[in-house]
Scaffold this active site. Sequence first.
Site, PDB file in Angstrom:
ATOM      1  CB  VAL A  15      -0.841  -0.319   1.518  1.00 34.71           C
ATOM      2  CG1 VAL A  15      -1.644   1.589   1.057  1.00 34.71           C
ATOM      3  CG2 VAL A  15      -1.818  -0.911   1.157  1.00 34.71           C
ATOM      4  CG  HIS A 177     -11.811   0.792   6.201  1.00 38.27           C
ATOM      5  ND1 HIS A 177     -12.257   0.876   4.815  1.00 38.27           N
ATOM      6  CD2 HIS A 177     -10.889   0.382   6.401  1.00 38.27           C
ATOM      7  CE1 HIS A 177     -11.484   0.566   4.607  1.00 38.27           C
ATOM      8  NE2 HIS A 177     -10.423   0.385   5.176  1.00 38.27           N
TER       9      HIS A 177
HETATM   10  N1  APR Z   1       8.250   0.234  11.145  1.00 36.89           N
HETATM   11  C1  APR Z   1       7.820   0.269  10.050  1.00 36.89           C
HETATM   12  N2  APR Z   1       7.370   0.181   8.913  1.00 36.89           N
HETATM   13  C2  APR Z   1       7.470  -1.468   9.277  1.00 36.89           C
HETATM   14  C3  APR Z   1       6.806  -1.577  10.685  1.00 36.89           C
HETATM   15  C4  APR Z   1       7.742  -0.918  11.656  1.00 36.89           C
HETATM   16  N3  APR Z   1       7.859  -1.366  12.590  1.00 36.89           N
HETATM   17  N4  APR Z   1       6.504  -3.239  10.881  1.00 36.89           N
HETATM   18  C5  APR Z   1       6.057  -3.052  10.071  1.00 36.89           C
HETATM   19  N5  APR Z   1       6.257  -2.397   9.001  1.00 36.89           N
HETATM   20  C6  APR Z   1       6.363  -2.318   7.404  1.00 36.89           C
HETATM   21  C7  APR Z   1       6.832  -3.745   6.730  1.00 36.89           C
HETATM   22  O1  APR Z   1       7.618  -4.507   7.136  1.00 36.89           O
HETATM   23  C8  APR Z   1       5.723  -4.113   5.734  1.00 36.89           C
HETATM   24  O2  APR Z   1       6.847  -3.395   4.958  1.00 36.89           O
HETATM   25  O3  APR Z   1       4.843  -2.204   6.551  1.00 36.89           O
HETATM   26  C9  APR Z   1       4.869  -2.881   5.499  1.00 36.89           C
HETATM   27  C10 APR Z   1       3.185  -3.203   5.623  1.00 36.89           C
HETATM   28  O4  APR Z   1       3.676  -3.544   4.211  1.00 36.89           O
HETATM   29  P1  APR Z   1       2.840  -4.826   3.877  1.00 36.89           P
HETATM   30  O5  APR Z   1       2.486  -5.920   4.211  1.00 36.89           O
HETATM   31  O6  APR Z   1       2.288  -5.174   2.201  1.00 36.89           O
HETATM   32  O7  APR Z   1       0.993  -4.706   4.049  1.00 36.89           O
HETATM   33  P2  APR Z   1       0.242  -3.769   3.439  1.00 36.89           P
HETATM   34  O8  APR Z   1      -1.070  -4.354   1.634  1.00 36.89           O
HETATM   35  O9  APR Z   1       0.935  -2.276   2.781  1.00 36.89           O
HETATM   36  O10 APR Z   1      -0.714  -2.982   4.320  1.00 36.89           O
HETATM   37  C11 APR Z   1      -0.512  -2.020   5.064  1.00 36.89           C
HETATM   38  O11 APR Z   1      -2.158  -0.767   5.205  1.00 36.89           O
HETATM   39  O12 APR Z   1      -4.209  -1.178   3.977  1.00 36.89           O
HETATM   40  C12 APR Z   1      -3.660  -1.107   5.464  1.00 36.89           C
HETATM   41  O13 APR Z   1      -4.801  -3.688   6.349  1.00 36.89           O
HETATM   42  C13 APR Z   1      -3.509  -3.373   5.563  1.00 36.89           C
HETATM   43  O14 APR Z   1      -2.180  -2.923   7.898  1.00 36.89           O
HETATM   44  C14 APR Z   1      -2.521  -2.844   6.401  1.00 36.89           C
HETATM   45  C15 APR Z   1      -1.519  -1.521   6.256  1.00 36.89           C
END
Ligand code: APR
Length: 310
Positions: A15, A177
């Site tokens: 995202v 949501h």
């Molecule tokens: N600090 C920075 N980044 C982090 C941390 C942290 N403490 N913990 C996790 N992340 C990063 C992960 O390493 C990953 O790259 O957050 C990112 C999340 O990306 P995805 O797993 O691809 O998830 P995504 O589909 O992008 O969704 C992210 O948005 O829409 C919402 O429900 C969804 O809660 C979720 C968020």
Amino acid sequence: MPKRPKVSIIGAGTVGTAAAHWIASRELADMVLVDIIEGLPQGKALDIMQSGPIAGFNVKVTGSSDYAATAGSDVVVITAGIARKPGMTREQLIDTNAGIMRSIIGPVVEHSPNAILLVVTNPLDAMTYLTFRAAGLPRQRVVGESGALDSTRFRTFLAMELGVSVEDVHALVIGAHTDKDMVPLPRYATVRGIPISHFLTPAQIEAAVARTRRGGAEITELMKASAFTAPGASICEMVEAILLDTKRVIPCCASLDGEYGERDVCVGVPIVLGAGGVERIIELPLDASEKAAFKASVGAIREMLGALKV
Ligand code: APR
């Protein structure tokens, strides 16, 4: 010389990356991507930059694992956290994502004390409230992306039923949501100002409402991963409204202080989004069933907040 605005995106996952791509393609801001995985934001940033010569944009995108790089941001988008897998609800992400959010908000605010925070992490309404409370910012400066996404999905499904351009279909979704508790408002949906009831049967409208509720779940079931293109575009729509001060009317998650008879809760409502963030909350007259649905929605959010002990 005027400086380009700065947007930081915390969480360079699917995202966050999609949002960065949309923002770059509209040349809205220079961006810093931050992630806990070393190398990931740097790689994603380079990849986006290298599409610039073809796409024709000149913004600078960098990646970092250090919050110092985000200093002085105008907007900070928070997409860090885990996303739902097939069969999961957004609510099931709460404990993990609350921990992640708590670790992020301090450094974000420390380095960008004047930024507007745009929360995307799910469960969205609870994470927006947690951010609002933990950041200690005025309520205008914390906003969550919820209705922006649910409404673009609603518009898309209505346009499919109507057989007209999506651009001419206006519709909004308020409330939580979540699949169960979002509150699509077909009574306020129009085709260029003409109520949709002029064109569609109640069964057709109900079909579009039902598909909107499961908009995210349908995609997750099909591709075995969470959606990212429309969520990224919704983030971009909100970032643009803030940076260009367009005063767009977008349903977003905002902190209520008496509006709709509620306070001390964050929930989706139509707002005027501009340089000041949540500049105005629009109080729509709701009929009895819409009111009941909104109340139930707020109740479900409060239950989540209870579990979170914010
Ligand atoms: N600090 C920075 N980044 C982090 C941390 C942290 N403490 N913990 C996790 N992340 C990063 C992960 O390493 C990953 O790259 O957050 C990112 C999340 O990306 P995805 O797993 O691809 O998830 P995504 O589909 O992008 O969704 C992210 O948005 O829409 C919402 O429900 C969804 O809660 C979720 C968020």
